[in-house]
Motif scaffolding. Structure first.
Motif, PDB file in Angstrom:
ATOM      1  N   ALA A   1     -15.028   7.045  -0.759  1.00 49.86           N
ATOM      2  CA  ALA A   1     -14.278   7.824  -1.749  1.00 49.86           C
ATOM      3  C   ALA A   1     -13.454   6.880  -2.615  1.00 49.86           C
ATOM      4  CB  ALA A   1     -13.352   8.813  -1.051  1.00 49.86           C
ATOM      5  N   VAL A   2     -13.251   7.272  -3.863  1.00 49.33           N
ATOM      6  CA  VAL A   2     -12.397   6.512  -4.778  1.00 49.33           C
ATOM      7  C   VAL A   2     -11.123   7.306  -5.024  1.00 49.33           C
ATOM      8  CG1 VAL A   2     -12.147   5.618  -7.115  1.00 49.33           C
ATOM      9  CG2 VAL A   2     -14.310   5.333  -5.906  1.00 49.33           C
ATOM     10  N   TRP A   3     -10.009   6.642  -4.800  1.00 41.05           N
ATOM     11  CA  TRP A   3      -8.703   7.208  -5.142  1.00 41.05           C
ATOM     12  C   TRP A   3      -8.108   6.386  -6.272  1.00 41.05           C
ATOM     13  CZ3 TRP A   3      -5.510   8.607  -0.115  1.00 41.05           C
ATOM     14  CH2 TRP A   3      -6.204   9.594   0.611  1.00 41.05           C
ATOM     15  N   LEU A   4      -7.327   7.016  -7.063  1.00 40.94           N
ATOM     16  CA  LEU A   4      -6.693   6.339  -8.188  1.00 40.94           C
ATOM     17  C   LEU A   4      -5.276   5.903  -7.803  1.00 40.94           C
ATOM     18  CD1 LEU A   4      -7.053   5.591 -11.229  1.00 40.94           C
ATOM     19  CD2 LEU A   4      -5.805   7.706 -11.742  1.00 40.94           C
ATOM     20  N   ASP A   5      -4.987   4.643  -8.023  1.00 41.93           N
ATOM     21  CA  ASP A   5      -3.650   4.104  -7.720  1.00 41.93           C
ATOM     22  C   ASP A   5      -2.790   4.185  -8.988  1.00 41.93           C
ATOM     23  OD1 ASP A   5      -1.776   3.001  -6.005  1.00 41.93           O
ATOM     24  OD2 ASP A   5      -2.276   0.940  -6.513  1.00 41.93           O
TER      25      ASP A   5
ATOM     26  N   PRO B   1       6.775   3.362  -5.663  1.00 39.84           N
ATOM     27  CA  PRO B   1       7.904   3.184  -6.587  1.00 39.84           C
ATOM     28  C   PRO B   1       7.536   2.424  -7.857  1.00 39.84           C
ATOM     29  CG  PRO B   1       8.615   2.788  -4.345  1.00 39.84           C
ATOM     30  CD  PRO B   1       7.127   2.931  -4.292  1.00 39.84           C
ATOM     31  N   ALA B   2       6.658   1.419  -7.730  1.00 43.66           N
ATOM     32  CA  ALA B   2       6.286   0.639  -8.911  1.00 43.66           C
ATOM     33  C   ALA B   2       5.545   1.510  -9.920  1.00 43.66           C
ATOM     34  CB  ALA B   2       5.421  -0.556  -8.493  1.00 43.66           C
ATOM     35  N   ILE B   3       4.695   2.388  -9.419  1.00 40.73           N
ATOM     36  CA  ILE B   3       3.943   3.283 -10.308  1.00 40.73           C
ATOM     37  C   ILE B   3       4.895   4.243 -11.018  1.00 40.73           C
ATOM     38  CG2 ILE B   3       2.320   5.226 -10.310  1.00 40.73           C
ATOM     39  CD1 ILE B   3       0.750   3.699  -8.116  1.00 40.73           C
ATOM     40  N   PHE B   4       5.821   4.837 -10.252  1.00 42.33           N
ATOM     41  CA  PHE B   4       6.771   5.757 -10.863  1.00 42.33           C
ATOM     42  C   PHE B   4       7.693   5.033 -11.841  1.00 42.33           C
ATOM     43  CE2 PHE B   4       5.969   8.892  -7.381  1.00 42.33           C
ATOM     44  CZ  PHE B   4       5.731   9.985  -8.196  1.00 42.33           C
ATOM     45  N   GLU B   5       8.066   3.798 -11.508  1.00 41.83           N
ATOM     46  CA  GLU B   5       8.965   3.047 -12.398  1.00 41.83           C
ATOM     47  C   GLU B   5       8.299   2.809 -13.749  1.00 41.83           C
ATOM     48  OE1 GLU B   5      10.576   0.017 -14.681  1.00 41.83           O
ATOM     49  OE2 GLU B   5       8.853  -0.522 -13.430  1.00 41.83           O
ATOM     50  N   LYS B   6       7.019   2.441 -13.733  1.00 44.64           N
ATOM     51  CA  LYS B   6       6.314   2.229 -14.994  1.00 44.64           C
ATOM     52  C   LYS B   6       6.212   3.533 -15.780  1.00 44.64           C
ATOM     53  CE  LYS B   6       3.550  -1.672 -13.330  1.00 44.64           C
ATOM     54  NZ  LYS B   6       2.234  -2.098 -12.816  1.00 44.64           N
ATOM     55  N   ALA B   7       5.962   4.614 -15.065  1.00 47.50           N
ATOM     56  CA  ALA B   7       5.803   5.908 -15.743  1.00 47.50           C
ATOM     57  C   ALA B   7       7.111   6.388 -16.345  1.00 47.50           C
ATOM     58  CB  ALA B   7       5.270   6.940 -14.755  1.00 47.50           C
ATOM     59  N   ILE B   8       8.197   6.270 -15.579  1.00 50.02           N
ATOM     60  CA  ILE B   8       9.485   6.813 -16.025  1.00 50.02           C
ATOM     61  C   ILE B   8      10.228   5.851 -16.934  1.00 50.02           C
ATOM     62  CG2 ILE B   8      11.775   7.576 -15.216  1.00 50.02           C
ATOM     63  CD1 ILE B   8      10.381   8.669 -12.711  1.00 50.02           C
ATOM     64  N   GLY B   9      10.200   4.562 -16.577  1.00 53.61           N
ATOM     65  CA  GLY B   9      11.003   3.590 -17.306  1.00 53.61           C
ATOM     66  C   GLY B   9      10.432   3.130 -18.630  1.00 53.61           C
TER      67      GLY B   9
ATOM     68  N   PRO C   1      -6.442   0.641  -9.222  1.00 54.79           N
ATOM     69  CA  PRO C   1      -5.667   0.890 -10.442  1.00 54.79           C
ATOM     70  C   PRO C   1      -6.615   1.221 -11.593  1.00 54.79           C
ATOM     71  CG  PRO C   1      -5.757  -1.463  -9.960  1.00 54.79           C
ATOM     72  CD  PRO C   1      -6.410  -0.773  -8.807  1.00 54.79           C
ATOM     73  N   PRO C   2      -6.114   1.835 -12.654  1.00 54.68           N
ATOM     74  CA  PRO C   2      -7.001   2.261 -13.756  1.00 54.68           C
ATOM     75  C   PRO C   2      -7.865   1.130 -14.325  1.00 54.68           C
ATOM     76  CG  PRO C   2      -4.848   3.270 -13.997  1.00 54.68           C
ATOM     77  CD  PRO C   2      -4.724   2.317 -12.846  1.00 54.68           C
ATOM     78  N   ALA C   3      -7.317  -0.080 -14.453  1.00 50.84           N
ATOM     79  CA  ALA C   3      -8.095  -1.176 -15.037  1.00 50.84           C
ATOM     80  C   ALA C   3      -9.285  -1.536 -14.165  1.00 50.84           C
ATOM     81  CB  ALA C   3      -7.199  -2.402 -15.232  1.00 50.84           C
ATOM     82  N   THR C   4      -9.095  -1.542 -12.849  1.00 52.51           N
ATOM     83  CA  THR C   4     -10.203  -1.851 -11.938  1.00 52.51           C
ATOM     84  C   THR C   4     -11.232  -0.732 -11.943  1.00 52.51           C
ATOM     85  OG1 THR C   4      -8.668  -3.119 -10.561  1.00 52.51           O
ATOM     86  CG2 THR C   4     -10.748  -2.479  -9.552  1.00 52.51           C
TER      87      THR C   4
END
Length: 949
Positions: free
Chosen positions: A13-17, A45-53, A303-306
């Motif tokens: 299965a593929v999950w998106l990070d 937290p890093a994912i949310f930080e990029k999204a929110i910040g 991650p999306p790029a991969t």
């Protein structure tokens, strides 16, 4: 053919990070599910930080959340995150249903700050599981030693778990054991394991990054070309080999009788999930960690790029079970090379926890910034103008505080933030406002109003009086409520003046003392109880005019019960007096005066949230002010000079006590300078740190220009702008937090007051002597003039005579003031009635000293300053030049039940205070005025003017 979608044919299965609100709302996630067969989403937290910040897409949700009421930064983030996770879970729910719960999950991480806290992890996981309320949720828990028992506990409760930060095969086996044991507990308790899911997130690329670094170092040191070649052959191979062998463990663990028993009940195996699969080394294929780890019953979270890269040029094959023996050989070769994979994976867990905590700091900082923007001037504004040197020092310290989690540790009552002694026992002020029983205060206020009292008098000292004094001086009298007064003196004239201001028979008295054993409030209590008894009659009615605010079990509580006080409010023993204004010691007087305690506390809580444990130091106003104050003090700018505007003019007197008594000890500390009028920048030395506090609408162009001139001249200037006086509670907490932080910077305990007790002991000795003999011990002046008798010890007298002091008052004053040098301060300590005339007289003297000597000045009144700046004067830096001013009382006042009168107590306090100053080697001179107070002060002023000219 879409290689990403084709992975499902290989059992993977593929999950998106990745996760972001707009990504879900615009249908991008739904499209990936449909086109690529994506079956899950992970967040951190890093994912949310990029999204929110890094975007404005969360601005509106933050504003919407805050319209329903302010909340902490952590609560605000959690609300945003839960909404995002719910939305993603809903998009993935059809996948979850179609695959009968085998996939379709969204992962949400517990706070990385809890990585080493089992109980905290379990509690937060339960909370998040309940709040998200989606069957296809997984709670992410790190594979730390503390995380393992949490995993077992949560699985045992039927909560699905994604284990993160997993690097080592041995730890993976422990994670699988925790999952199996948890399932067994759940089944034993009657649970259906078919509803429980788990994945073990095995990290990949980070291992190669660290291994390759060590290999490169060995290659650089190797001399043998074949050795270099052997080592180079290992690069980019170790992480994949490690993962392949972990998969072999997976197959063994989920086979055999133990597993078959659980599987028969409907349990699902805990799948391995390949995490950190974005390639970090540009020399390697950008799809390396996808292509080489394809196998059944596994997940690759990318991650999306991969994902895009694999869709474009990924190659498919069942690679996970290829060359397993070669994988073993790779790890054996690595061990022979002297590189420990166990040490690397252990370090990676620690580093992973740190990286996630760092990302959480950035995340909470971004949320804090958005909260502050939305709230606007609902949070009192603070501007730091520190200059390059101090500004860089604060920036550096801010990062040190962040990296060492010091603000979180402070809120966790960690005494190692300071000196590691007993600081943890004195931090009740952190949540005193949040614990205030607002309804009880409102009920009490209504009862006070119903009594139609004309006046209310607080009888207290220091922390018990200065906070209420700010309230009484700042807030206008409320209709239907008594006028609030504060008495904090043993001066007979001042006690008499208070009595004359009020209607004794129609006044409620608030006796305020933590310990109940403080000399001054007890004398005042006895005096006014006697006066009320004579005015209203029987003792029962007398007691009903009194309120006690004291710690549980104190002597005051016992006396209050005996005398039938109308009400006893208990203070919190873990709050020191100077930190007590947001506790009953401040709130009872506020409620008595009709101040809306609910509103007052509500505004204070806004600042408390802004200074909370979840607000990183760079966004935390209390921490920023405290770091600036403390570091300025270390640089020699230890005279914290406070300018308060007209509407809040008395605030500085409260802040003065807080700063001085908290920091002035062990020869260190900050010396607050309050009440000194703003002057031209040329009169100030390089020992100043300025704080200007005012309310909106009190603009003053001249004042602002002078502040700007100070800043331009290189002085640090902090500007605080309050929305209104209703926001005063915010400043009480800001300064409490700042003072605690400054204490940590200075390396002292900001919650003790070792040198205050010394003056109390001296006073008790003198009053005890009076009780025995009927007189204070005799004393001999060093010189007697027509205007005054002068007293000091032999050492000071010799120094003053050497400086030119002879037989007249002026020569002694001149010699004494000449001892003040750059970096010193001159303190006028008046044990006289504190009224408009005497305050003006001392102000005139201090301004003259400031303008002529260019040193900081203080004008204090005893005995109230004994519980305030007196600590710093005796225990702080030896930079004070003290001029104590005493005079005979025109008319003394007896204290009922005592031999010692108010005048005797005051005289004993003055002498005790002076004796401690001289014993500590301080530069101190006492002037006992003659001929009446007004005439004596005029003579002293003339002597000071002559000395300065």
């Amino acid at each position: 053919m879409n290689p990403v979608k084709e992975l499902e044919k290989h059992g993977q299965a593929v999950w998106l990070d990745f996760l972001a609100r707009g990504f879900i709302a615009k249908g991008d996630l739904k499209q990936l599910i449909e086109t690529d067969g994506v079956k899950g989403v992970t967040s951190n937290p890093a994912i949310f930080e990029k999204a929110i910040g890094s975007s404005d897409e969360y601005d509106a949700p933050v504003g919407k959340a805050l319209k329903r009421g302010d909340r902490t930064v952590a609560e605000l983030f959690e609300k945003l995150a839960v909404e995002d996770i719910q939305n993603a879970a809903d998009v993935l729910h059809p996948v979850y249903n179609r695959l009968k719960g085998q996939d379709g999950f969204v992962s949400l991480e517990v706070s990385p700050y809890l990585a080493n806290d089992t109980k905290g992890t379990v509690a937060e996981a339960r909370h998040l599981w309940k709040d998200v309320d989606r069957k296809n949720l997984m709670i992410k828990v790190p594979a730390t030693p503390e995380g393992l028992p949490a995993i077992e506990q949560l699985i045992g409760e039927g909560i699905s778990v994604n284990i993160t930060l997993l690097f080592a095969q041995q730890v993976y086996r422990e994670v699988a054991e925790a999952y199996l044991a948890g399932l067994e507990k759940y089944v034993a308790g009657g649970g259906d394991p078919s509803h429980v899911a788990s994945v073990a997130s095995f990290f990949v690329s980070r291992i190669d990054t660290m291994v390759d670094k060590q290999l490169d170092e060995k290659i650089a040191r190797a001399n043998d070309p074949s050795e270099k070649e052997r080592l180079a052959a290992l690069k980019g191979k170790v992480a994949i080999a490690n993962a392949k062998l972990a998969y072999q463990d997976y197959k063994r663990l989920y086979a055999g009788p133990r597993w078959e028993k659980l599987a028969a009940k409907g349990a699902k195996p805990q799948r391995l999930l390949w995490a950190s699969t974005g390639t970090k080394n540009k020399d390697y294929s950008d799809v390396l960690y996808v292509e080489e780890l394809i196998g059944p019953n596994t997940i690759n979270t990318v991650p999306p790029a991969t994902l895009d890269a694999f869709r474009d040029h990924g190659k498919l094959r069942d690679s996970l079970e290829e060359n397993v023996e070669e994988a073993k050989a790779v790890l054996e070769e690595l061990a022979r090379s002297g590189i420990s994979l166990d040490a690397i994976t252990e370090e990676l867990v620690k580093d992973g926890v740190k990286q996630f905590a760092d990302a959480a700091d950035k995340l909470y900082g971004a949320v804090a910034s958005k909260r502050a923007t939305v709230l606007g001037n609902a949070v009192n504004r603070q501007q730091l103008g520190l200059g390059d040197g101090l500004g860089k020092a604060v920036t550096k310290a801010t990062e040190e505080w962040r990296a060492s989690a010091r603000i979180r540790r402070l809120w966790q009552r960690d005494k190692s933030v300071w000196t590691g002694t007993d600081e943890d026992k004195w931090l009740g002020w952190l949540d005193s406002a949040a614990q205030a029983d607002v309804a009880d205060y409102a009920d009490y206020a209504n009862k006070v109003k119903g009594q139609n009292f004309s006046d209310a008098v607080v009888l207290g000292m220091g922390g018990s009086s200065l906070g209420p004094e700010v309230l009484s001086e700042t807030y206008a009298r409320k209709a239907g409520f008594p006028k609030l007064h504060v008495l904090d003196s043993t001066d007979p004239a001042q006690v008499r003046a208070m009595e004359q201001q009020i209607d004794i028979a129609n006044t409620v008295f608030i006796v305020s003392s933590k310990s109940g054993g403080t000399t001054e409030p007890n004398a005042m209590k006895d005096y006014f109880y006697d006066r009320v008894a004579k005015a209203v009659g029987p003792s029962v009615r007398t007691g009903h005019r009194f309120i006690a605010v004291t710690d549980p079990g104190s002597s005051l509580e016992k006396a209050a019960k005996k005398l039938n006080y109308a009400r006893i409010f208990h203070g919190e023993p873990s709050i020191g007096g100077r930190y007590s204004v947001l506790s009953p010691f401040g709130l009872v007087p506020a409620a008595t005066a009709g101040i809306d305690v609910g509103s007052f506390i509500g505004h204070a809580l806004t600042m408390i949230r802004s200074c909370g444990p979840d607000v990183p130091p760079h966004e935390n106003p209390g921490v920023q002010l405290g770091l600036a104050m403390g570091l300025a003090g270390l640089e020699g700018r230890d005279k914290v000079t406070i300018f308060s505007s007209k509407k809040i003019a008395d605030f500085g007197a409260w802040a003065e006590q807080l700063i001085a008594e908290s920091t002035g000890k062990e020869g260190k500390g900050l010396i607050p300078i309050e009440g000194e009028p703003l002057n031209d920048h040329s009169v100030y030395g390089n020992d100043r740190f300025f704080i200007d506090i005012r309310t909106e609408g009190e603009a003053d162009a001249v004042h602002d220009g002078m502040l700007s001139a100070l800043e331009k001249a290189g002085h640090p200037v902090v500007r605080i702008l309050m929305k209104s006086i209703e926001h005063l509670g915010q400043e009480f907490f800001r300064f409490e937090m700042a003072t605690a932080v400054a204490g940590a910077v200075l390396g002292i305990n900001p919650f003790d007051q070792p040198d205050v007790e010394a003056a109390k002991i001296k006073t008790r000795e003198l009053t005890a002597a009076f009780e025995k003999t009927g007189a204070l011990p005799p004393e001999q002046p060093v010189v007697s003039t027509a205007e005054a008798d002068l007293y000091t010890d032999e050492s000071n007298a010799a120094a003053l005579r050497a400086a030119g002091a002879n037989g007249d008052l002026g020569s002694w004053i001149k010699a004494h003031l000449s001892r003040s040098q750059a970096g010193d301060y001159v303190a006028l300590l008046g044990y006289i009635e504190r009224d408009k005339a005497t305050i003006g007289a001392l102000q005139k003297m201090r301004v003259a000293v400031l303008e002529k000597r260019h040193v900081a000045t203080a004008a204090e009144f005893g005995p109230r300053f004994l519980h305030s700046t007196g600590q710093a004067y005796k225990g702080g830096p030896d930079s004070g030049v003290f001029l104590q001013i005493t005079a005979d009382d025109a008319k003394d006042l007896p204290v009922p039940g005592q031999k010692a009168s108010f005048g005797v107590i005051k005289a004993a306090q003055a002498r005790g205070d002076f004796d401690v100053l001289t014993e500590r080697g301080r530069r101190a001179l006492r002037v006992h005025l003659k001929g009446g107070l007004k005439k004596g002060l005029a003579a002293l002023n003339a002597a000071i003017s002559e000395a300065l000219n």
